[in-house]
Write a protein that holds these residues in place. Structure first.
Motif, PDB file in Angstrom:
ATOM      1  N   VAL A  43      -0.270  -2.287  -2.972  1.00  0.00           N
ATOM      2  CA  VAL A  43      -0.199  -2.146  -1.789  1.00  0.00           C
ATOM      3  C   VAL A  43       0.873  -0.651  -1.766  1.00  0.00           C
ATOM      4  CG1 VAL A  43       1.904  -3.168   0.456  1.00  0.00           C
ATOM      5  CG2 VAL A  43       0.046  -4.254  -0.896  1.00  0.00           C
ATOM      6  N   VAL A  44       1.039   0.145  -0.971  1.00  0.00           N
ATOM      7  CA  VAL A  44       2.402   0.869  -0.911  1.00  0.00           C
ATOM      8  C   VAL A  44       2.688   1.120   0.399  1.00  0.00           C
ATOM      9  CG1 VAL A  44       2.620   3.509  -0.638  1.00  0.00           C
ATOM     10  CG2 VAL A  44       0.431   2.497  -2.124  1.00  0.00           C
ATOM     11  N   CYS A  45       4.147   0.763  -0.205  1.00  0.00           N
ATOM     12  CA  CYS A  45       4.659   0.564   1.357  1.00  0.00           C
ATOM     13  C   CYS A  45       6.578   2.276   1.663  1.00  0.00           C
ATOM     14  CB  CYS A  45       5.715  -0.709   1.574  1.00  0.00           C
ATOM     15  SG  CYS A  45       6.708  -1.479   2.387  1.00  0.00           S
ATOM     16  N   ASP A  46       6.376   2.363   2.232  1.00  0.00           N
ATOM     17  CA  ASP A  46       7.427   3.089   3.182  1.00  0.00           C
ATOM     18  C   ASP A  46       9.294   2.371   2.673  1.00  0.00           C
ATOM     19  OD1 ASP A  46       8.524   5.519   4.096  1.00  0.00           O
ATOM     20  OD2 ASP A  46       7.436   5.952   6.004  1.00  0.00           O
ATOM     21  N   LYS A  47      10.088   3.370   2.637  1.00  0.00           N
ATOM     22  CA  LYS A  47      11.283   2.959   2.281  1.00  0.00           C
ATOM     23  C   LYS A  47      11.891   3.155   4.397  1.00  0.00           C
ATOM     24  CE  LYS A  47      13.711   5.608   3.649  1.00  0.00           C
ATOM     25  NZ  LYS A  47      13.902   6.069   4.515  1.00  0.00           N
ATOM     26  N   PRO A  48      13.096   2.388   4.065  1.00  0.00           N
ATOM     27  CA  PRO A  48      13.413   0.874   3.219  1.00  0.00           C
ATOM     28  C   PRO A  48      12.506  -0.038   3.058  1.00  0.00           C
ATOM     29  CG  PRO A  48      15.104   1.115   5.097  1.00  0.00           C
ATOM     30  CD  PRO A  48      14.219   2.335   4.653  1.00  0.00           C
ATOM     31  N   LEU A  49      12.773  -0.981   1.997  1.00  0.00           N
ATOM     32  CA  LEU A  49      11.097  -1.423   1.516  1.00  0.00           C
ATOM     33  C   LEU A  49      11.295  -2.603   3.177  1.00  0.00           C
ATOM     34  CD1 LEU A  49       9.233  -2.545  -0.401  1.00  0.00           C
ATOM     35  CD2 LEU A  49      11.345  -3.915  -1.305  1.00  0.00           C
ATOM     36  N   VAL A  50      12.534  -2.958   2.907  1.00  0.00           N
ATOM     37  CA  VAL A  50      12.852  -4.669   3.607  1.00  0.00           C
ATOM     38  C   VAL A  50      14.038  -4.917   4.193  1.00  0.00           C
ATOM     39  CG1 VAL A  50      10.806  -6.018   2.626  1.00  0.00           C
ATOM     40  CG2 VAL A  50      13.659  -6.252   1.526  1.00  0.00           C
ATOM     41  N   HIS A  51      14.040  -5.509   5.169  1.00  0.00           N
ATOM     42  CA  HIS A  51      15.628  -5.913   6.101  1.00  0.00           C
ATOM     43  C   HIS A  51      16.526  -6.386   5.238  1.00  0.00           C
ATOM     44  CE1 HIS A  51      14.756  -5.590  10.199  1.00  0.00           C
ATOM     45  NE2 HIS A  51      14.450  -3.962   9.212  1.00  0.00           N
ATOM     46  N   THR A  52      16.334  -7.017   4.040  1.00  0.00           N
ATOM     47  CA  THR A  52      16.983  -7.994   3.280  1.00  0.00           C
ATOM     48  C   THR A  52      17.273  -8.238   1.366  1.00  0.00           C
ATOM     49  OG1 THR A  52      16.544 -10.082   3.105  1.00  0.00           O
ATOM     50  CG2 THR A  52      18.018  -9.558   5.611  1.00  0.00           C
ATOM     51  N   GLY A  53      18.320  -8.342   1.075  1.00  0.00           N
ATOM     52  CA  GLY A  53      17.867  -8.263   0.122  1.00  0.00           C
ATOM     53  C   GLY A  53      16.909  -9.900  -0.571  1.00  0.00           C
ATOM     54  N   GLN A  54      17.376 -10.670   0.135  1.00  0.00           N
ATOM     55  CA  GLN A  54      16.550 -12.000  -0.334  1.00  0.00           C
ATOM     56  C   GLN A  54      14.918 -11.906  -0.132  1.00  0.00           C
ATOM     57  OE1 GLN A  54      17.757 -15.431   2.382  1.00  0.00           O
ATOM     58  NE2 GLN A  54      16.245 -17.097   1.201  1.00  0.00           N
ATOM     59  N   GLN A  55      14.431 -10.859   1.387  1.00  0.00           N
ATOM     60  CA  GLN A  55      12.767 -10.827   1.581  1.00  0.00           C
ATOM     61  C   GLN A  55      12.601  -9.665  -0.023  1.00  0.00           C
ATOM     62  OE1 GLN A  55      13.365  -8.686   5.144  1.00  0.00           O
ATOM     63  NE2 GLN A  55      13.222 -10.496   6.067  1.00  0.00           N
TER      64      GLN A  55
ATOM     65  N   PHE B 180       7.683  -6.643   5.665  1.00  0.00           N
ATOM     66  CA  PHE B 180       8.081  -7.375   4.728  1.00  0.00           C
ATOM     67  C   PHE B 180       6.699  -8.624   4.976  1.00  0.00           C
ATOM     68  CE2 PHE B 180       9.459 -12.363   3.681  1.00  0.00           C
ATOM     69  CZ  PHE B 180       9.365 -12.176   1.952  1.00  0.00           C
ATOM     70  N   PRO B 181       6.473  -9.314   6.493  1.00  0.00           N
ATOM     71  CA  PRO B 181       5.478  -9.454   6.456  1.00  0.00           C
ATOM     72  C   PRO B 181       4.200  -9.313   6.048  1.00  0.00           C
ATOM     73  CG  PRO B 181       6.258  -9.132   8.119  1.00  0.00           C
ATOM     74  CD  PRO B 181       7.162  -8.984   7.307  1.00  0.00           C
ATOM     75  N   ILE B 182       4.008  -8.113   6.211  1.00  0.00           N
ATOM     76  CA  ILE B 182       3.034  -7.727   5.485  1.00  0.00           C
ATOM     77  C   ILE B 182       2.777  -6.951   4.751  1.00  0.00           C
ATOM     78  CG2 ILE B 182       1.566  -5.442   6.248  1.00  0.00           C
ATOM     79  CD1 ILE B 182       3.173  -4.945   8.780  1.00  0.00           C
ATOM     80  N   ALA B 183       3.557  -6.745   4.066  1.00  0.00           N
ATOM     81  CA  ALA B 183       3.734  -6.331   2.835  1.00  0.00           C
ATOM     82  C   ALA B 183       3.801  -7.952   2.053  1.00  0.00           C
ATOM     83  CB  ALA B 183       5.138  -6.094   2.140  1.00  0.00           C
ATOM     84  N   GLN B 184       4.509  -8.976   1.921  1.00  0.00           N
ATOM     85  CA  GLN B 184       4.051  -9.890   1.270  1.00  0.00           C
ATOM     86  C   GLN B 184       3.041 -11.016   1.584  1.00  0.00           C
ATOM     87  OE1 GLN B 184       6.062 -11.829  -0.667  1.00  0.00           O
ATOM     88  NE2 GLN B 184       6.495 -13.351  -0.687  1.00  0.00           N
ATOM     89  N   ALA B 185       1.867 -10.231   2.524  1.00  0.00           N
ATOM     90  CA  ALA B 185       0.820 -11.380   2.969  1.00  0.00           C
ATOM     91  C   ALA B 185      -0.595 -10.920   2.241  1.00  0.00           C
ATOM     92  CB  ALA B 185       0.700 -10.961   4.562  1.00  0.00           C
ATOM     93  N   PHE B 186      -0.163  -8.508   1.993  1.00  0.00           N
ATOM     94  CA  PHE B 186      -1.123  -8.219   1.336  1.00  0.00           C
ATOM     95  C   PHE B 186      -1.320  -8.506  -0.496  1.00  0.00           C
ATOM     96  CE2 PHE B 186      -2.286  -6.214   5.755  1.00  0.00           C
ATOM     97  CZ  PHE B 186      -3.442  -6.215   5.007  1.00  0.00           C
ATOM     98  N   ALA B 187      -0.174  -8.914  -0.987  1.00  0.00           N
ATOM     99  CA  ALA B 187       0.154  -8.762  -2.148  1.00  0.00           C
ATOM    100  C   ALA B 187       0.153  -9.877  -2.472  1.00  0.00           C
ATOM    101  CB  ALA B 187       1.577  -8.388  -2.013  1.00  0.00           C
ATOM    102  N   GLU B 188      -0.085 -10.850  -2.000  1.00  0.00           N
ATOM    103  CA  GLU B 188       0.138 -12.759  -1.966  1.00  0.00           C
ATOM    104  C   GLU B 188      -1.591 -12.597  -1.698  1.00  0.00           C
ATOM    105  OE1 GLU B 188       2.382 -14.679   1.110  1.00  0.00           O
ATOM    106  OE2 GLU B 188       3.130 -15.210  -0.628  1.00  0.00           O
ATOM    107  N   ALA B 189      -2.471 -11.862  -1.173  1.00  0.00           N
ATOM    108  CA  ALA B 189      -3.716 -12.058  -1.017  1.00  0.00           C
ATOM    109  C   ALA B 189      -4.464 -10.755  -2.223  1.00  0.00           C
ATOM    110  CB  ALA B 189      -4.359 -11.258   0.460  1.00  0.00           C
ATOM    111  N   GLY B 190      -3.125 -10.536  -3.276  1.00  0.00           N
ATOM    112  CA  GLY B 190      -4.497  -9.873  -4.475  1.00  0.00           C
ATOM    113  C   GLY B 190      -4.279  -7.979  -3.814  1.00  0.00           C
ATOM    114  N   PHE B 191      -3.633  -7.424  -2.753  1.00  0.00           N
ATOM    115  CA  PHE B 191      -4.086  -5.712  -2.699  1.00  0.00           C
ATOM    116  C   PHE B 191      -3.137  -5.311  -3.172  1.00  0.00           C
ATOM    117  CE2 PHE B 191      -6.792  -8.031   1.100  1.00  0.00           C
ATOM    118  CZ  PHE B 191      -7.917  -7.276   1.076  1.00  0.00           C
TER     119      PHE B 191
END
Length: 390
Positions: free
Chosen positions: A110-122, A97-108
């Motif tokens: 992103v490709v992420c392995d699964k499961p995506l994150v820890h919580t539904g809120q994230q 989550f912190p990595i994907a969120q930071a790069f997505a917010e910066a406009g990159f």
């Protein structure tokens, strides 16, 4: 006129350094079609190991970083035309989550392995970020890349089976039949650790693949489920065995099994879809075959590479029929779809849906909500409604 190959995209990888199985798989898959090259990285959570891994893979010092934060800072300092085209995240789930969120917010992209994150809120926060930025975000549910899985999807969606009545998906492994995590095994260590893997063990690791396979092929939406999760190896903190019944919107029923304590089993993912007119069967360990059982006729074995397959399956094939393709190629098909989407958006156009065929961030988010629902159902020992936030 000449057909010039498009310039290769450039990607950065976070995680996947020395000793990491899945990182090498991703790099091999990306390299298969020559569409992108590794251009930067932060390949471990330990700076020294990250830098050593990058050097071993030929990264120049200015593109080789000791942390993902340093990678992000360095890329943001580059001009828009000099930055990497995508960031691939292959770390344990706790850092997604912190990595994907930071790069997505910066406009990159992103490709992420699964499961995506820890919580539904994230998951919901990440979906909102991607939607706001309008970027590409792929989740590597690699089994959707198999040609015969795409053939099954086309047959189900076209009505070849009629109305779907029953879906059975099983994912059986045996590698955690003993307390492997106590021996120093890196993969077993983090996958059985709640702090790193989250609230689920086998359910998150392979059950998420099973849920995604059902959703991708059938298009059915889970309405409610009842789950039974357990840790059958004494002392294990997370489930190593999961069984559940599913009820889908529209009336179809389902069974899902995700278990890593089946001694002697390897990677036995199998799917059976039964409709009014027939049944399809597919096994990951024999991925080039799809069996079509007809209600009023002989069973038919469809094989990868055959000219009578649907367009989606044909586009996912690289070798002639009779030459087996497998795990790496399925991964490569997912990446080919992601890269096609990136290129199309850069050109200001919409990619052909069959070219840009890959699991999105919304698929990853649905998987996280599915895990939470199953854990809650098992704890309450009752049917639980599956509600995924939009």
């Amino acid at each position: 006129m000449t057909d010039e190959a498009p310039q290769r995209l450039r990607y950065a990888m976070v995680g996947g350094g020395h000793g990491a199985f899945i990182g090498a798989v991703h790099r091999h898959a990306i390299a298969l079609d020559g569409l992108a090259e590794l251009a930067a990285g932060a390949l471990s959570s330990t700076a020294e190991k990250a830098l050593a891994s990058g050097r071993a893979l030929g990264l120049a010092d200015e593109h080789n970083h000791g942390s993902w934060q340093a990678l992000l800072d360095a890329e943001l300092k580059r001009g828009p035309g000099e930055r990497v085209d995508a960031v691939v995240i292959v770390t344990p789930t706790d850092s997604h989550f912190p990595i994907a969120q930071a790069f997505a917010e910066a406009g990159f992209s992103v490709v992420c392995d699964k499961p995506l994150v820890h919580t539904g809120q994230q998951a919901d926060a990440l979906v909102a970020t991607v939607k706001a930025q309008g970027g590409v975000f792929g989740v590597t549910y690699n089994y959707t890349g198999y040609p015969m899985v795409r053939q099954a999807r086309e047959m189900v969606r076209s009505g070849a089976l009629g109305a779907i009545r029953k879906v059975v998906v099983e994912y059986n492994q045996g590698w955690l039949a003993t307390a492997l995590e106590t021996t120093g095994n890196k993969q077993a260590g983090w996958r059985t650790d709640p702090a790193r893997s989250g609230i689920a063990g086998a359910l998150g690791d392979i059950g998420s693949h099973a849920e995604n396979l059902v959703s991708s092929v059938t298009g059915l939406e889970i309405e409610e489920l009842v789950a039974d999760l357990g840790a059958l190896v004494p002392g294990r903190a997370l489930d190593d065995d999961a069984s559940m019944l599913l009820r889908f919107t529209g009336g179809a029923r389902g069974v899902l099994v995700a278990s890593q304590i089946n001694a002697g089993m390897e990677n036995d993912l199998r799917l059976r879809i039964a409709g009014e007119l027939g049944t399809l069967e597919w096994r990951q360990e024999e991925p080039n075959r799809l069996v079509h059982h007809r209600r009023d006729g002989a069973a038919e074995i469809l094989t990868r590479g055959s000219p009578w397959l649907g367009e989606a399956a044909r586009r996912a094939v690289r070798l002639p029929s009779g030459h087996p393709e497998g795990f790496i190629e399925a991964f490569a098909n997912v990446y080919r779809g992601i890269f096609a989407d990136i290129r199309a958006r850069r050109a200001g156009s919409m990619a052909d849906p069959l070219d840009a065929d890959y699991p999105r961030v919304t698929d990853g988010a649905r998987g996280v909500h599915f895990i939470e629902c199953a854990v809650a159902s098992s704890a309450a020992r009752r049917w639980t409604r599956f509600e995924q936030a939009n």
